[in-house]
Structure formats: C-alpha cells, structure tokens
Design an enzyme around this catalytic site. Structure first.
Site, PDB file in Angstrom:
ATOM      1  N   ASP A  22       0.815  -1.220   0.000  1.00 53.25           N
ATOM      2  CA  ASP A  22       0.000   0.000   0.000  1.00 53.25           C
ATOM      3  C   ASP A  22       0.850   1.272   0.000  1.00 53.25           C
ATOM      4  OD1 ASP A  22      -2.553   1.326   0.097  1.00 53.25           O
ATOM      5  OD2 ASP A  22      -2.222   1.717   2.226  1.00 53.25           O
ATOM      6  N   SER A  35      -6.535   5.237  -0.022  1.00 51.49           N
ATOM      7  CA  SER A  35      -6.877   3.929  -0.572  1.00 51.49           C
ATOM      8  C   SER A  35      -8.365   3.672  -0.396  1.00 51.49           C
ATOM      9  CB  SER A  35      -6.086   2.826   0.142  1.00 51.49           C
ATOM     10  OG  SER A  35      -4.692   3.054   0.033  1.00 51.49           O
ATOM     11  N   GLN A  85      -5.335  -2.004  -6.871  1.00 48.89           N
ATOM     12  CA  GLN A  85      -5.911  -1.087  -5.896  1.00 48.89           C
ATOM     13  C   GLN A  85      -6.546   0.096  -6.607  1.00 48.89           C
ATOM     14  OE1 GLN A  85      -3.737   2.045  -3.322  1.00 48.89           O
ATOM     15  NE2 GLN A  85      -3.941   0.301  -1.930  1.00 48.89           N
TER      16      GLN A  85
END
Length: 295
Positions: free
Chosen positions: A211, A236, A286
């Site tokens: 991430d 995110s 993502q």
C-alpha cells in the site's frame, strides 16, 4: 534485525482477546490516520490465525471504509465463513470507536500441483545500485511544504528497505506527465528467522508494503507529485492481492506498478511482485481516491 523491523513485527503480533477476536495497536503514520497497509496486514494476521498453517493465503479482497485513528487500538473480528476440503474462507471486520473502518475477505488453500505459467519479469537494475530512502528523500526536502515530512516518511518506512528504480512522483512532477509506470525494489530491513519465520508473516509483510507506492503510477500519468507536495488529496479505497508462489519478504522483491485508468476522482493501480530470480509471486490491484484540491 533492526529495531524498526522488530517494532513492525510486534505491531503484527495481535493480541487474541477471544476465540475469533483480536486486538492490534497502531503506530504513527506520515499523515494523521492509520496507514492502510498496516490495517490490511493486521486483518490478514487475524484471519490467518484461525486457519490451519498448512493452508497458506492465496488471495485477499478489502475495502477501506473510514480513516483509522492511530491513537486507538483496532479490534479485528473474524467470521469463519467456510472450511472446505481444499479452501478456507475468512471475513474480517476492523472496528474502532464502535464503527467498522476496514473489511477484508481472505481465502486460503491447501497446496496442490496444477498448470504452471507466468508473465516474465520485466527488466530492472540491481537494487544494490539504487539509492536508499535515507539517501533519496533528503535530496528532495525542498519540494515539501511541511519540513517534517521527510523525517516522518523515513520513520514510517524504517522497517523496510524500499528503493525506487526511477525518481518518485514528487521529484519529477514539475517536468510534466510521464509513462504511468513505476518500479521499486523492497525487502525488510533485517532477516527473519526462528519462531517468527512463518509463511503467513512473509505474506502479511508484503501486504503491508503493497500500500506504500501503488498509486504512484496514477500520479506520474498526470505530472502530479502527490499529497506530500499538496497537489492531490488521496486515500486507498479498495485493495486486492493474489499470492501465486512462495516468497520471502526479507529478500529483494521487485514491485512493478502501472495505472491503466483514472476517472471520477479515482485512480486504478495494478502491479506484480517478482522475486529476484524472476518468479511471479503476487499480483496487486488497488483503486484509490485521487482528487485535485480546489483552489
């Protein structure tokens, strides 16, 4: 093992407070909310601790629902959805202050042989020839409006040796758009061994790192430097990973990232993680919030 890595391992070593309920601490992040990679990795730890160790994780799908409070513990509740002959499925909800902040579904599979193929590893330089974060970040400190950002970024990434193949978005934004592709090499800042050396831990550490840089390629496509230089606001939104082959998080891994699209205030990042000897270990996708601040 570095003290920073030991601190990260302690962060991932959740406290079991009931059969399917775990509690985790948080650590200060670069921005005033819980780092998404932390909550994803802790949720996967919680799920994995309710599964037979002979069934490694093969995928996860997650949604970030609310910003996490780094000053409060996070409670992870595991729902044992299914225990089949080959696959095990778990659902995890992370809660703070009585509200869910994160939701994860994870699947685990008993090892079996099958068809084998993979896309080849892209070209990349030897990671040992690339600058460390401690060498790279101070060089660009003048780009950040907040003088404390460099120290906070170095602290946040101190458990991981992460090295950019090319300059990061904040360093080249003034030059305009670039190809929406970014590569970084990473490994933990120290070797893992003994009792802590378990396959689940390596997968959770890769989840933690995944991430950190995945939306860089979205920024590159538009000549934006990111939140650190104040030209976008981001977070995110959802995160998915597929674990194809075993790997070690304390050995060099190439994170090859790209962005096929951005629209509607959202940007999509996709990536593959390769071992240094060319095996495709993980696929990551993502979507993130990527907004241009109003003047």
């Amino acid at each position: 093992m570095s003290e920073a890595l030991r601190s990260l391992l302690d962060l991932l070593d959740l406290e079991r407070i009931e059969e399917n309920i775990f509690r985790g601490a948080s650590r200060p992040a670069v921005i005033p909310r819980v780092f998404g990679g932390q909550v994803a990795a802790q949720a996967l730890v919680a799920a994995g601790r309710t599964v037979d160790p002979g069934r490694p994780a093969h995928s996860l799908h997650a949604y970030f629902l609310r910003p996490g409070d780094p000053g409060a513990p996070i409670v992870y509740t595991v729902d044992r959805i299914r225990d089949g002959r080959s696959f095990t499925t778990r659902r995890v909800v992370a809660v703070q202050h009585g509200k869910p902040i994160f939701h994860l579904s994870a699947s685990f599979q008993f090892h079996e042989e099958g068809l084998e193929h993979q896309e080849p590893m892209p070209a990349a330089p030897d990671p040992e020839t690339l600058p460390t974060a401690a060498e790279l970040l101070p060089k660009h400190a003048h780009l950040f409006s907040d003088p404390g950002v460099v120290d906070r970024m170095l602290e946040a990434r101190s458990a991981v040796d992460l090295r950019y193949v090319d300059e990061p978005p904040y360093a080249t934004a003034a030059q305009g758009p670039r190809e929406p592709r970014s590569q970084v090499w990473f490994r933990t800042n120290g070797k893992l061994g003994g009792e802590i050396d378990a396959p689940l831990l390596h997968v959770c550490l890769a989840t933690y790192v995944s991430d950190m840089t995945l939306l860089d390629s979205v920024l590159l496509a538009h000549g934006r430097g990111g939140w650190a230089v104040g030209d976008v606001v981001g977070a995110s939104l959802d995160h998915a990973m597929w674990f194809h082959r075993p790997f070690r998080a304390d050995e060099w891994l190439l994170y090859d990232q790209s962005s096929p699209s951005s629209s509607g205030g959202r940007g999509l990042g996709q990536a593959r993680i390769y071992t240094a000897d060319g095996r495709l270990a993980v696929t990551v996708i993502q979507e993130g919030l990527v907004r241009v601040p109003r003047v």
